[in-house]
Write an enzyme that holds these catalytic residues in place. Structure first.
Site, PDB file in Angstrom:
ATOM      1  N   GLY A  43       1.196  -1.192   0.213  1.00  9.56           N
ATOM      2  CA  GLY A  43      -0.191  -0.130   0.051  1.00  9.56           C
ATOM      3  C   GLY A  43       0.880   0.952   0.423  1.00  9.56           C
ATOM      4  O   GLY A  43       0.369   2.058  -0.383  1.00  9.56           O
ATOM      5  N   HIS A  44       1.728   1.496   1.292  1.00  4.41           N
ATOM      6  CA  HIS A  44       2.702   2.304   0.745  1.00  4.41           C
ATOM      7  C   HIS A  44       3.379   3.462  -0.708  1.00  4.41           C
ATOM      8  O   HIS A  44       3.810   3.962  -0.123  1.00  4.41           O
ATOM      9  CB  HIS A  44       3.251   2.852   2.043  1.00  4.41           C
ATOM     10  CG  HIS A  44       4.569   1.699   2.028  1.00  4.41           C
ATOM     11  ND1 HIS A  44       5.710   2.225   1.928  1.00  4.41           N
ATOM     12  CD2 HIS A  44       5.053  -0.009   2.056  1.00  4.41           C
ATOM     13  CE1 HIS A  44       6.652   0.928   2.386  1.00  4.41           C
ATOM     14  NE2 HIS A  44       6.596   0.556   2.275  1.00  4.41           N
ATOM     15  N   CYS A  90      22.205   0.772   5.030  1.00  2.00           N
ATOM     16  CA  CYS A  90      22.947   0.922   6.314  1.00  2.00           C
ATOM     17  C   CYS A  90      23.259   0.175   6.635  1.00  2.00           C
ATOM     18  O   CYS A  90      21.927  -0.766   7.075  1.00  2.00           O
ATOM     19  CB  CYS A  90      22.614   1.959   6.684  1.00  2.00           C
ATOM     20  SG  CYS A  90      23.505   3.390   6.390  1.00  2.00           S
ATOM     21  N   THR A 117      -7.629 -11.212  11.654  1.00  2.00           N
ATOM     22  CA  THR A 117      -8.196 -10.081  11.252  1.00  2.00           C
ATOM     23  C   THR A 117      -7.654  -9.197  10.521  1.00  2.00           C
ATOM     24  O   THR A 117      -7.551  -8.349  10.665  1.00  2.00           O
ATOM     25  CB  THR A 117      -8.884  -9.100  13.346  1.00  2.00           C
ATOM     26  OG1 THR A 117      -9.076 -10.364  13.796  1.00  2.00           O
ATOM     27  CG2 THR A 117     -10.682  -8.810  12.284  1.00  2.00           C
TER      28      THR A 117
HETATM   29  N1  PLP Z   1       9.583  -5.196  -2.698  1.00  2.00           N
HETATM   30  C1  PLP Z   1      10.259  -4.171  -3.049  1.00  2.00           C
HETATM   31  C2  PLP Z   1      10.091  -3.867  -4.644  1.00  2.00           C
HETATM   32  C3  PLP Z   1       9.835  -3.162  -2.190  1.00  2.00           C
HETATM   33  O1  PLP Z   1      10.760  -1.493  -2.763  1.00  2.00           O
HETATM   34  C4  PLP Z   1       9.675  -3.006  -0.713  1.00  2.00           C
HETATM   35  C5  PLP Z   1       9.638  -2.069   0.119  1.00  2.00           C
HETATM   36  O2  PLP Z   1      10.859  -1.509  -0.607  1.00  2.00           O
HETATM   37  C6  PLP Z   1       9.383  -3.866  -0.527  1.00  2.00           C
HETATM   38  C7  PLP Z   1       8.672  -5.317  -0.978  1.00  2.00           C
HETATM   39  C8  PLP Z   1       9.198  -4.350   0.687  1.00  2.00           C
HETATM   40  O3  PLP Z   1       7.753  -4.005   0.949  1.00  2.00           O
HETATM   41  P1  PLP Z   1       6.924  -3.717   2.654  1.00  2.00           P
HETATM   42  O4  PLP Z   1       7.994  -2.072   3.484  1.00  2.00           O
HETATM   43  O5  PLP Z   1       5.352  -3.326   2.564  1.00  2.00           O
HETATM   44  O6  PLP Z   1       7.482  -5.043   3.288  1.00  2.00           O
END
Ligand code: PLP
Length: 392
Positions: free
Chosen positions: A203-204, A328, A240
């Protein structure tokens, strides 16, 4: 940030995105009056249940799949882990094919699997970050459970030929998962054309909140759940449902589809202007990744002789949020595994930064960034010994 401080110029949208106002608005009723548990029987719960059903449909519309193929999870990482776990458990096979440039959600999970006795083939990429589908085909053997290849790289934006790879996997009767976390709203996703068995979203990365994800599971694919407990998500993901965030993600998916053309034209033009101007104005600047086979919002550059850390500190002081292509680790800046896999030296990888735009990035912000960027690099360069100055 004080009320009078100017808003930072946010050029780190591959790390996370701002929640869109429409998304926030859609979520609020489910954080307040509509708080029922979707599994309960009374009318209050029906609001939540209906909202989850609506969001499932909105996401299915973005991906061009059946709503029943959508499983809500807590994040992209969970979706990635769950796809790999299910493939290994459902087939009983012990081998996975992936690439050297995956996000840690796949990369570190595969390393853990290796420690547990599974075998992993780590496919290399070309110098421009692209992947040869023939290498995928060659790596598949009788004990291969799954091929897991990202759709777009989070550091460089480079796109992989997922349609071709999905076709190979289908022909070879091997499951195919794609980490598409960086893709929605930037490149069309049509699961009728790309025959993936699993696909992960987060989502983010598309203007919904952090802490909500999706795993697409193709209908007919045997699924072994990662989280076991209640019977939510048709017994594919216990726990949930996070109703407000699911509602937010549904609305964000709708908006991603509406803004797709915009992202491919306006955002791409802003990205190209930013990149071309930096390459023109800053001596010793180099692009990472294929010039066209990449997301329309991402710039990855390395700069002769300067550590990314110094550039990012300087940009932060100037009110610009960017990130390095490096992770990092325990206080030392380890070179990015993605960039070193593309053949950059550790020093070149450590001098790489990523700038990533969104539909909320404005022309005025690009102007402001370009007004300070060349001088910032020149100042850092001025502190270098003459022998390390790049030729103009
Ligand atoms: N896969 C990719 C290509 C990503 O860029 C990211 C997050 O940076 C993720 C997976 C992981 O997603 P989440 O932060 O929702 O766990």
């Amino acid at each position: 940030m004080s009320a009078l401080a100017p808003r930072p110029i946010y050029l780190d949208n591959n790390a996370t995105t701002a929640v869109a106002p429409e998304v926030f608005e859609a979520m609020v009723p489910f954080l307040t009056e509509h708080f029922g548990n979707p599994s309960s029987a009374y009318d209050l719960a029906k609001h939540s249940r209906d909202a989850v059903t609506k969001a499932r449909g909105q996401i299915a519309a973005l991906l061009h799949c059946d709503p029943r193929e959508i499983v809500f999870t807590s994040c992209g990482t969970e979706s990635d882990n769950a796809a790999l776990w299910s493939a290994l458990r459902s087939t009983g096979k012990k081998h996975i094919v992936t690439t050297q440039v995956e996000h840690s959600a796949i990369h570190h999970f595969c390393e853990t699997l290796e420690h547990q006795g599974y075998a992993v083939t780590w496919l290399p990429v070309r110098a421009d970050g692209t992947l040869d589908p023939a290498a995928v085909e060659e790596a598949i053997h009788d004990d291969t459970a799954l091929v897991s290849v990202m759709w777009a790289n989070n550091e460089t934006g480079v796109l992989f030929p997922v349609r071709e790879i999905a076709d190979i996997c289908r022909r070879k009767k091997v499951l195919f998962h794609t980490d598409a976390v960086q893709v929605p709203g930037k490149v069309p996703i049509d699961l009728r054309a790309v025959g993936a068995d699993f696909l992960a979203l987060s989502g983010h990365k598309l203007h919904a909140p952090k802490g909500i994800g999706v795993l697409y599971v193709r209908s007919g694919v045997k699924f072994v759940p990662f989280l076991v407990g209640g019977s939510q998500e048709r017994e594919r993901r216990a726990g949930t449902e996070n109703v407000p965030y699911i509602v937010g993600l549904g609305r964000a998916a709708e908006l991603a589809a509406e803004h797709l053309i915009d992202e491919q034209t306006t955002t791409r033009a802003r990205r190209d202007r930013l990149e071309n101007e930096i390459l023109r104005l800053v001596p010793g600047a180099h692009r990472n990744g294929h010039p066209t086979e990449r997301l329309p919002n991402t710039v990855s550059l390395w700069f002769d002789g300067i550590e990314a850390e110094a550039i990012l500190l300087k940009l932060n002081a100037l009110g610009i949020c960017a990130s390095s292509g490096s992770a990092c680790t325990t206080g030392s800046l380890a070179p990015s595994h993605v960039l070193t896999a593309m053949g950059l030296t550790p020093a070149q990888a450590r001098s790489s930064i990523r700038l990533s735009l969104s539909r909320f990035t404005t022309d005025a912000e690009i102007d402001r960034a370009l007004a300070v960027f060349p001088a910032a690099i020149a100042e850092l360069r001025a502190a270098l010994p003459a022998a390390l100055q790049p030729a103009r």
